[in-house]
Write an enzyme that holds these catalytic residues in place. Structure first.
Site, PDB file in Angstrom:
ATOM      1  CD  GLU A 107       1.364 -10.709   2.490  1.00  0.00           C
ATOM      2  OE1 GLU A 107       2.390 -10.664   1.803  1.00  0.00           O
ATOM      3  OE2 GLU A 107       0.224 -10.773   2.008  1.00  0.00           O
ATOM      4  CG  HIS A 164       2.861 -11.075  -3.434  1.00  0.00           C
ATOM      5  ND1 HIS A 164       3.592 -10.726  -2.326  1.00  0.00           N
ATOM      6  CD2 HIS A 164       1.613 -11.320  -2.969  1.00  0.00           C
ATOM      7  CE1 HIS A 164       2.833 -10.776  -1.237  1.00  0.00           C
ATOM      8  NE2 HIS A 164       1.632 -11.131  -1.605  1.00  0.00           N
TER       9      HIS A 164
END
Lengths: 227, 227, 227, 227
Positions: free
Chosen positions: C70, C159
């Site tokens: 990420e 998320h």
């Protein structure tokens, strides 16, 4: 540390008691007496803080330190319930809501099986009108014991709860899972719809298992407060 | 550690203060002054961080370290309320919701008896329009003190709460049980139906007991922050 | 410990990160690079775990340890937002509900003032259909950065959240109070009725104060993770 | 400490197990056997407390210490599900509400992706009428395993949950995020309106990522319980 002092500290460690709350036990050799800590925060109780009291709520030793005024709550239940060997009384934030509304407390899972027989609510106003809420006299104690009846737990409106049991371990177990059960039921209510709680017979059967296996939990709980 | 530094740390330890929050006390020998920590996270306060201020919110010693800007909140209440000897101000997550909605805070149990007389909400917009929310001037302090009136607690919209008392111990007790009470009431509301909170007279009687026995809780709370 | 490693541990200590989550900072001497921990639980990050990456998400040192996939989330925001000097991304249980429903997140109190300008929600399905939810490519990062726009926080459906700021301290402050704000708003919603949150102008004014005083909180937070 | 003993302590440390709960693993060298702690609070389990059992729930060593009665829960699932290498069973307060009401548990975020395929609820009454709720026989175990089907998690009405996985790490991960997911969903329900949970395909894709990266969390979790 005596089991009664351990019980007091366990109920703090498990988040059931805060700076207040007290647990007592019937005297092991004299059913007309009981043992209870002196007026002290439950986290600080040691064996030397345990007082002996009569079932009238009088100190056996007139020179003993100051007892809790709510010794009358304990004394009255021991007077009325020969089967009760230990009592815990506290003010858990999760439990009090059930003392304020009409939603009855259910037994949401096997560890809380002792609640399946019903959880009465004692409102001190019904008999005594406006008070300071404290169970500070034999009369108030008797009224509370009457509402408790033959149950394991009674809620006190705008005050807290009392859990009783056939042993110190059982009373501690019931105090702990009254608190957990309150959190579970609050969340189940929030989800909405009917709640498939334990019925009476499930409660009876599961409670028998719990009483037989409480030693496994007690071993851990005691270890945590006796480093 | 002075009682005021202990009070600051107790309110952190009990989950009422986070990285912010401050507690003050009227000067024990000069009612026209008060004591309050310098601008510092409350968990870090020691006796040497305590400043002396006038009731106008000015430092007695011009060379002292930087005070909190919200000294004006404290000063204004000491000016208006001769009975107030200590003040706690914080931003507990459980309390703030009651500053945002129209549901009044009730006294859900005996430890929160001081709330039974009513809990006003101060909305800074009513007098000052759009602001940074901070009680950063004598005028804002005066407006807040006016909303507090003769009560024990006032909520600040989108900000937090202020609890006052006749002693440091009492102000700390009230700050702690304002927070617990908020959690209890939130859960009682979630259960639905009317809430059988303490009425005015029950509140008065139970508050008297609390003030008389606060030392038992204080002893524990202080012990936890003075290892 | 570098401030970035401290930031990572602070967000664990404050209950915002669990075994996952990462915080990054733009390189202090090269605005085309940023610094971010290697793929590691945030509680374990030390100064020696910090990697240097380009704004394309490439490692400056090809022999460096494995970065988080990420990193593309961070890189894309640094590419798009020259004002952003630090970014925190986590999966706080209290925040995620607001990514799943249509209730917009409000600024419930002064510490959360940075939310008053609005909190967009990024749904990865809108652009990419069914995915593994991870922001694992420059394209996904760009889409997220676009949804963030000029705001301080964006929620990621199913998320988590991203908080950005002009300093590491500010990004950490915003991550912490995004989480607290979520808990406050959840409780305010449960009480029912309209919520008197901060309006835009109150948010702007209070945010300025927060940015000016964040050092007081940071001092405490850092002390807690550097024993 | 063996990984299985670590798993037991991790689930306590992460707030999934209390004084009860147990985790087991299929024997690494004999698929017809499995390993499970003796009857003991999970926080106390060490490598020397691990017993070896057959898939019929019998002890390999007749002189071994007393096993949990709920070994039958584990044995039945290993019998039915060749892919299952580890099983965790607990009574988390946040999970139980979903076993009591008709609201199905959803996968509210990527860490709970394994729930997207559906979370069945086992009601022991359906097959066995009023019982003590315990999975104390092969027949009860078989009925539970049948309700589990090919899923990762099954809820037990008024009792708790079971999470299974292809490794100890995966079963622990799923137990932890079943608990977190329950808290997230409870809060999303409280906000009201439709919940944009993970759909089946998102669940499949995110679960693959989770299984590939579980080591990063496991490293931290294990470190916390092995000081």
């Amino acid at each position: 540390m005596s089991d009664l002092a351990a019980a007091s500290r366990i109920l703090v460690d498990q988040g059931v008691f805060d700076a207040a709350g007290h647990v007592s036990a019937r005297h092991p050799h004299d059913a007309r007496k009981f043992l209870m800590p002196r007026s002290l925060a439950p986290a600080l109780v040691t064996a030397s803080d345990i007082l002996e009291l009569t079932l009238e709520g009088e100190l056996s030793d007139a020179n003993a330190p100051r007892p809790f005024i709510e010794r009358h709550l304990h004394a009255a239940i021991y007077r009325k319930r020969a089967d009760v060997m230990a009592i815990a009384h506290g003010h858990s934030a999760a439990v009090i809501p059930f003392s304020l509304v009409r939603t009855p407390m259910l037994a949401t899972y096997h560890n809380a099986a002792f609640l399946a027989a019903g959880v009465p609510v004692f409102d001190i106003r019904d008999r005594f009108g406006d008070t300071d809420i404290v169970i500070s006299s034999p009369e108030r104690g008797d009224a509370l014991a009457e509402t408790l009846g033959d149950k394991a737990v009674v809620l006190l409106r705008a005050h807290g709860f009392v859990a009783v049991g056939p042993t110190i371990e059982a009373a501690v177990f019931r105090a702990i899972f009254t608190e957990v059960n309150a959190r579970v039921q609050l969340q189940a209510v929030a989800l909405g719809g009917p709640i498939a709680a334990l019925d009476d017979e499930e409660g009876r059967q599961a409670d028998a298992i719990n009483l037989a296996t409480v030693g496994r939990s007690w071993e851990l709980w005691k270890k945590r407060v006796m480093p």
